[in-house]
Design a protein around this motif. Structure first.
Motif, PDB file in Angstrom:
ATOM      1  N   HIS A  85       0.813  -1.224   0.000  1.00 54.89           N
ATOM      2  CA  HIS A  85       0.000   0.000   0.000  1.00 54.89           C
ATOM      3  C   HIS A  85       0.853   1.284   0.000  1.00 54.89           C
ATOM      4  O   HIS A  85       0.534   2.244  -0.719  1.00 54.89           O
ATOM      5  CB  HIS A  85      -0.908  -0.044   1.236  1.00 54.89           C
ATOM      6  CG  HIS A  85      -1.838   1.107   1.371  1.00 54.89           C
ATOM      7  ND1 HIS A  85      -3.015   1.205   0.665  1.00 54.89           N
ATOM      8  CD2 HIS A  85      -1.766   2.228   2.133  1.00 54.89           C
ATOM      9  CE1 HIS A  85      -3.624   2.331   0.991  1.00 54.89           C
ATOM     10  NE2 HIS A  85      -2.901   2.980   1.882  1.00 54.89           N
ATOM     11  N   HIS A  87       1.153   4.608  -2.504  1.00 54.00           N
ATOM     12  CA  HIS A  87       1.100   6.054  -2.205  1.00 54.00           C
ATOM     13  C   HIS A  87       2.315   6.780  -2.800  1.00 54.00           C
ATOM     14  O   HIS A  87       2.186   7.855  -3.374  1.00 54.00           O
ATOM     15  CB  HIS A  87       1.055   6.293  -0.697  1.00 54.00           C
ATOM     16  CG  HIS A  87      -0.327   6.228  -0.102  1.00 54.00           C
ATOM     17  ND1 HIS A  87      -1.368   7.025  -0.537  1.00 54.00           N
ATOM     18  CD2 HIS A  87      -0.842   5.474   0.904  1.00 54.00           C
ATOM     19  CE1 HIS A  87      -2.455   6.754   0.176  1.00 54.00           C
ATOM     20  NE2 HIS A  87      -2.172   5.815   1.056  1.00 54.00           N
ATOM     21  N   SER A  90      -0.765   9.511   6.367  1.00 57.57           N
ATOM     22  CA  SER A  90      -2.156   9.073   6.238  1.00 57.57           C
ATOM     23  C   SER A  90      -2.747   8.804   7.609  1.00 57.57           C
ATOM     24  O   SER A  90      -2.181   9.214   8.623  1.00 57.57           O
ATOM     25  CB  SER A  90      -2.205   7.828   5.352  1.00 57.57           C
ATOM     26  OG  SER A  90      -1.660   6.738   6.059  1.00 57.57           O
ATOM     27  N   ASP A 116      -6.858   7.076  -0.174  1.00 61.40           N
ATOM     28  CA  ASP A 116      -6.706   5.742  -0.769  1.00 61.40           C
ATOM     29  C   ASP A 116      -7.466   5.602  -2.088  1.00 61.40           C
ATOM     30  O   ASP A 116      -8.627   6.017  -2.189  1.00 61.40           O
ATOM     31  CB  ASP A 116      -7.187   4.682   0.229  1.00 61.40           C
ATOM     32  CG  ASP A 116      -6.217   4.555   1.390  1.00 61.40           C
ATOM     33  OD1 ASP A 116      -5.112   5.110   1.302  1.00 61.40           O
ATOM     34  OD2 ASP A 116      -6.587   3.896   2.371  1.00 61.40           O
TER      35      ASP A 116
HETATM   36 ZN    ZN Z   1      -3.408   4.964   2.456  1.00 60.65          ZN
END
Ligand code: ZN
Ligand code: KG4
Length: 341
Positions: free
Chosen positions: A111, A115, A136, A301
């Motif tokens: 993940h 980003h 985040s 996201d």
């Molecule tokens: Zn995220």
């Protein structure tokens, strides 16, 4: 032309995107779960069930928007780590099923790498090496990204993430979850110098962050002041936002100077914050740093960033097996475990 169909379900958004080999977005469908608001945080089981309900609907919608059918997709990508296990499993299993039935390569994505690479293949994206600041709800960290896009953690939060601090303090103010955006809206009408919050970790020369001390101080101020008063509330939000931004900026520019790097990439939900954006743009100009800021919709996201990261992995020959597991926690330095080669 090579098309990647990508899924992002690591938290509370079901996101499906279709992105071509030039990074162009053919579809970007996001279903945001609102069911958690009443609980003040994400309930993983509710999240998993919603992902199961939404993932196929979002996929059909994405194919319709892109005007393509599944046979035209060249590879399938999904977030496999880190995140909430149940939600991750939904996206990963759905992606594996498609990859198996379509006989297309599967690319598991970390993940955070998503980003960092949200702007990959875009004209204004920066060539590595660069420093990446990812901020985040679950993460606040600085990374060194080398010329092969290998990532190394330079510093990270020792406790709460910056977004988590916004969310928890916002909850005490009576704001719904996630509160970061609401705090920033209130901050626009407030005086940032009204409350003297300490700037977290400012005296430490490490590249780590910490927001729990600020959270304790902020919760204490909430108890002592009349936060029902609109002016006080706006001043509180502006002052809070300012010190969170200052802390993020201080550490980021320390990393740039420590490593003598002059390129900076930002990512993560908190980068949607207008004050952080204006402060980082000004400081980058002053210090002659090349800066990449994702457009606001690609900060929070989304599966576009997963697809773009997957294009990089594909170009590096990195493919995942259908046996690939998901991980609730996985250091960015260990993202190689997601690939067969
Ligand atoms: Zn995220
Ligand atoms: O990247 P993201 O969508 O999910 C995670 O991977 O955590 O980030 C969500 C976080 C939440 O904590 C939310 O409050 C914060 O980003 N956020 C903001 C803003 N928009 C979203 N924080 C401050 N200002 C904003 N405008």
């Amino acid at each position: 032309m090579s098309l990647i169909l990508a899924f992002e379900t690591s938290c509370d958004d079901t996101s499906v995107a279709i992105v071509d080999h030039q990074g162009e977005i053919l579809a970007n469908v996001i279903h945001s779960q609102t069911q958690h608001q009443q609980f003040g945080g994400i309930v993983p089981e509710i999240g998993s069930r919603s992902h199961i309900e939404q993932i196929h609907i979002c996929t059909l919608r994405a194919l319709e928007i892109a005007h393509i059918n599944l046979a035209q997709v060249d590879a399938i990508a999904a977030t496999f780590a880190p995140g909430l296990l149940g939600p991750l499993l939904v996206g990963a299993q759905y992606a594996k099923g498609l990859a198996a039935s379509l006989k297309k390569p599967l690319i598991a994505i970390h993940h955070i790498e998503g980003h960092v690479l949200s702007g990959y293949l875009q004209k204004d994206f920066l060539k590595p090496p660069f420093i990446a600041l990812i901020v985040s709800g679950g993460h606040t960290a600085l990374y060194h990204v080398d010329k092969n896009y290998s990532m190394q953690t330079l510093g990270q939060t020792l406790d709460d993430a910056a977004g988590e601090a916004f969310d928890k303090i916002g909850r005490a103010l009576g704001f719904s979850y996630p509160a970061g955006k609401i705090i920033s809206e209130w901050a626009q009408n407030g005086d940032k110098n009204k409350f003297a919050f300490p700037i977290p970790m400012i005296k430490h020369k490490s590249l780590d962050f910490s927001f729990s001390g600020l959270k304790t101080k902020a919760l204490d101020v909430i108890k002592k002041h009349d936060l029902n008063n609109q002016t006080i509330k706006a001043d509180f939000c502006a002052s809070l936002q300012e010190v969170i931004c200052l802390s993020l900026i201080e550490k980021t520019f320390l990393a740039l100077s420590n490593l003598s790097i002059n390129s900076l990439v930002l990512g993560g939900g908190v980068v949607a914050n207008y004050r952080l954006r204006e402060m980082i743009i000004a400081k980058s100009k002053e210090k002659n740093i090349s800066l990449f800021l994702p457009p606001i919709p690609l900060c929070t996201d989304n599966a576009v960033m997963i697809a773009r990261a997957a294009h990089l992995k594909l170009s590096q020959g990195k493919i995942s097996t259908l046996e690939q597991d998901v991980f609730a926690n996985l250091h960015i330095e260990q993202s190689y475990v997601l690939y067969d080669v």
